[in-house]
Scaffold this motif. Sequence first.
Motif, mmCIF file in Angstrom:
data_model
loop_
_atom_site.group_PDB
_atom_site.id
_atom_site.type_symbol
_atom_site.label_atom_id
_atom_site.label_comp_id
_atom_site.label_asym_id
_atom_site.label_seq_id
_atom_site.Cartn_x
_atom_site.Cartn_y
_atom_site.Cartn_z
ATOM 1 N N GLN A 1 14.564 16.673 119.761
ATOM 2 C CA GLN A 1 14.100 17.531 118.689
ATOM 3 C C GLN A 1 14.288 18.985 119.121
ATOM 4 O O GLN A 1 13.817 19.377 120.195
ATOM 5 N N PRO A 2 14.981 19.805 118.327
ATOM 6 C CA PRO A 2 15.304 21.174 118.763
ATOM 7 C C PRO A 2 14.084 21.982 119.190
ATOM 8 O O PRO A 2 14.168 22.779 120.127
ATOM 9 N N TYR B 1 13.003 20.900 122.824
ATOM 10 C CA TYR B 1 14.064 20.807 123.831
ATOM 11 C C TYR B 1 13.881 21.935 124.855
ATOM 12 O O TYR B 1 14.722 22.813 125.008
ATOM 13 N N SER B 2 12.743 21.877 125.562
ATOM 14 C CA SER B 2 12.355 22.947 126.478
ATOM 15 C C SER B 2 12.547 22.521 127.926
ATOM 16 O O SER B 2 12.410 21.341 128.276
ATOM 17 N N GLN C 1 21.583 24.100 124.773
ATOM 18 C CA GLN C 1 20.801 25.331 124.834
ATOM 19 C C GLN C 1 19.310 25.010 124.719
ATOM 20 O O GLN C 1 18.882 24.329 123.795
ATOM 21 N N LYS C 2 18.536 25.510 125.649
ATOM 22 C CA LYS C 2 17.107 25.198 125.708
ATOM 23 C C LYS C 2 16.327 25.924 124.624
ATOM 24 O O LYS C 2 16.735 27.002 124.149
ATOM 25 N N ALA C 3 15.190 25.372 124.227
ATOM 26 C CA ALA C 3 14.245 26.061 123.347
ATOM 27 C C ALA C 3 13.462 27.071 124.181
ATOM 28 O O ALA C 3 13.141 26.830 125.335
ATOM 29 N N ASN D 1 14.357 27.562 118.490
ATOM 30 C CA ASN D 1 14.794 26.183 118.680
ATOM 31 C C ASN D 1 15.950 26.080 119.664
ATOM 32 O O ASN D 1 16.779 26.994 119.784
ATOM 33 N N GLY D 2 15.985 24.957 120.368
ATOM 34 C CA GLY D 2 17.123 24.671 121.220
ATOM 35 C C GLY D 2 18.271 24.102 120.409
ATOM 36 O O GLY D 2 18.137 23.800 119.226
ATOM 37 N N ASN D 3 19.412 23.938 121.067
ATOM 38 C CA ASN D 3 20.596 23.376 120.425
ATOM 39 C C ASN D 3 20.955 22.094 121.169
ATOM 40 O O ASN D 3 21.385 22.129 122.325
ATOM 41 N N LEU D 4 20.782 20.946 120.523
ATOM 42 C CA LEU D 4 20.985 19.662 121.181
ATOM 43 C C LEU D 4 22.447 19.430 121.522
ATOM 44 O O LEU D 4 22.760 18.779 122.537
#
Length: 784
Positions: free
Chosen positions: A764-765, A768-769, A344-346, A337-340
């Motif tokens: 949405q983590p 988040y790409s 940080q990208k997924a 998962n990413g970090n909103l």
Amino acid sequence: MKKIILIMTILMCQLLLAYGQNVKIEGYIKDKSSGIPYATILLPGQKTQADSKGYYTMYIKSGVPFSVQLTAVGYKTFVQQFSSVQADTVINFILEPVPNTLDDVLISTSRKPENVKNVTASVTIVNKQKLEKELAIVPDLSTILANQVPGFAPTAQTGNNVGQNLRGRPMLVMIDGVSQSSPLRNAEVDLRSIDPSVLERIEVVKGATAIYGNGAAGGLVNYITMVPDTAARFAGKTQLNLNGSLVKVKNSEGGRISQMFYGKLGKFDYVVSGMYEQTGEYKDAKGDVVGPNYSLGETDTYNAFAKFGYVPAKNQRIQLSYNTYSSLQNSNFTLVNGNLATGQKATGVLGKPLGIPTGVDYNHNLNLSYKIDSTFLHSSLHADVYYETRKDVFYVSLGRFDGGDGQSLAKNDKRGARLFLETPILNLNSLKMNLAYGADFMKDKTAQPLVDGRVWVPTMDMTNIAPFAQADFNILGKLVFKTGLRYENVNIAVDDYRTLRTTGANNSTITPSFDVTGGNLKYSTYLFNAGLRYNQFNLFSPFVSFSQGFSVMDIGLALRDAKVNSIDKINTDAVKVNNYEAGFESKVAGLTFSASGYISTSKLGIEVVYDPATGLFNTARNPEKIYGFELAADYHLFDQLGLSASYSYTEGKRDIDKNGKFNDAVDMYLNGRRISAPKVTASVTYSPLKVLDLTLNYTGINSRNRFEKNSNGVYNGNEGAVKAYHLFSFAGIYQVKKNTRLTLGIDNIFNQDYFPARAQWFMQPGFYSKGRGTSVNFGISVSY
């Protein structure tokens, strides 16, 4: 003069040797000023098409008499007899334009073929030539539509088209007029339903459309499949493509192969095609794996298509077509998962993903149609029956159902019949009137169970009957007036069911499990449309229109999140949309410019909003107002150089206090799932040689920020701010020989490091790409 005498001498000397052999004829098809693009040339036993500059080439038997027939939209049909040709020869033709016609293809916005100049709405046609250039870069229909259609929301480069709508409203996606969408449970995967290489064109009608009814509140996308473009008994085309990342090649390699056969056998014609594509890992601008949730990386795609036609008489046609499509992601990566909050990208790490492969498991379409051009009272008739069934698999939701994981799938089974007739009422020099009428019948069964068999959304059985009538008036060949009425009658039967318990952190209950009494949901309404267009001058051809659209809400979403024990207590009221639009088109010299503005209102909406307390998405049913405008221009400086550009702007708000105003302090903007950020597109096409086409494309997504961050310092779901990004792509097409063509496509030329618009507003983590970095697609095609 000396050069001409020398050529004539050589031709005379070779006369006997050339007799009976194949010789080439080539040249240009022009009007008085320039070449006519894509004119059709018909010789005995063969048929071809001129290129974008009007150049053609064909082969015939020497010494044999032959006739040539030329056709092009906007020009009179040309026929000429030749006694014979003995050697390779240049023959140029000049066609005579038909007064007050536009050199564009025919479309079917009113359920019948008509010229663009008679359309009283905004339309975009992605023709075969545009499709081929886009396919040289990437064979993804959601990307092609985003690049080519003003008002169409940007692509997320995934197998899911969440948020990719038309002018902020749901759209109806069709294949040859057969719906691929279901308003009962919008899975938002319908754009990827067919292989784009079997399409003749794509017709996009923007704004609510009454003539197609249920589901077309925002307009429609109609994939028109090809018919044989040759008079030969047997012809074919083989295509091979290799693609991959230019940032980090390892494991990104993929390939695509397609084979097509087509031809005509007397009164029969056929097209048969098969395609298989396998993509490698998708890499972002840093060379990292793009987050695997619905990614098109590591995807296996199959398509088989067949169309058979029979012409029992000159004015009749019977046609049977079948298409099957599958596109499943078989990834070797599990999601990180990413970090909103930190940006940080997924991404993904090696490992077997949970659940079964996601994507389109299958999509089958079967369609039988009958057309007759002239029957009683000189009426034309088109009747067809169809069957469509599809199964789409979603990603695994971790810890959501009874404290455990769950993976859902959408099942849709659709069958129906359509009857369309058109009767000429008046045919005077000063006034022509046609009456179109008919009825649509459809049965749609849709459900969303979990893969393990548990029922999340019960089976919804919809019966939709809709008679309609449309009158067209053409006054003095200059003024077009259209008006029509459609009656929608919908019944949805739902069995008794039990909701699933959904959970949050620490296995806490968000929605309990309880029994819900089913029943019948009934809707009926009239839909009206009217439009006016004035075609006196090419310099300024304006139109105005009003059209109503209708769609049952996402019933499945409401049923699965039920808070009451009976469906008659759930707000499942349908949405009726009023669409107002005005626009014009101007043509002068080599420039075509169009502009349109619109307002779309509804007393009820279907806004999917995020609830931070539960982590779930719910449906808001407030009144809505959407408005915007679109500009588009196309300019040919000369035969070898063309420019085009477009700009799209859409905005929308919800009337929270329901007082009929949309500018009160409590009223809210519609979120990113509905309203896309402004979009700019541009392209430059240059043909330095008649065998070489080079195209540079630009797509720019501007910024949009309408909401405040929550107490955690991040935006709520669907409300994220979109930061601008700019993408460039290149397509090169080189005709090596008459039957062999090479293509080179480069996507994201400058390796822009960016989050696609959906990743930004979705918040949405797991989605988040980053977007795909620079990629290349090399292809070769051979026709025979």
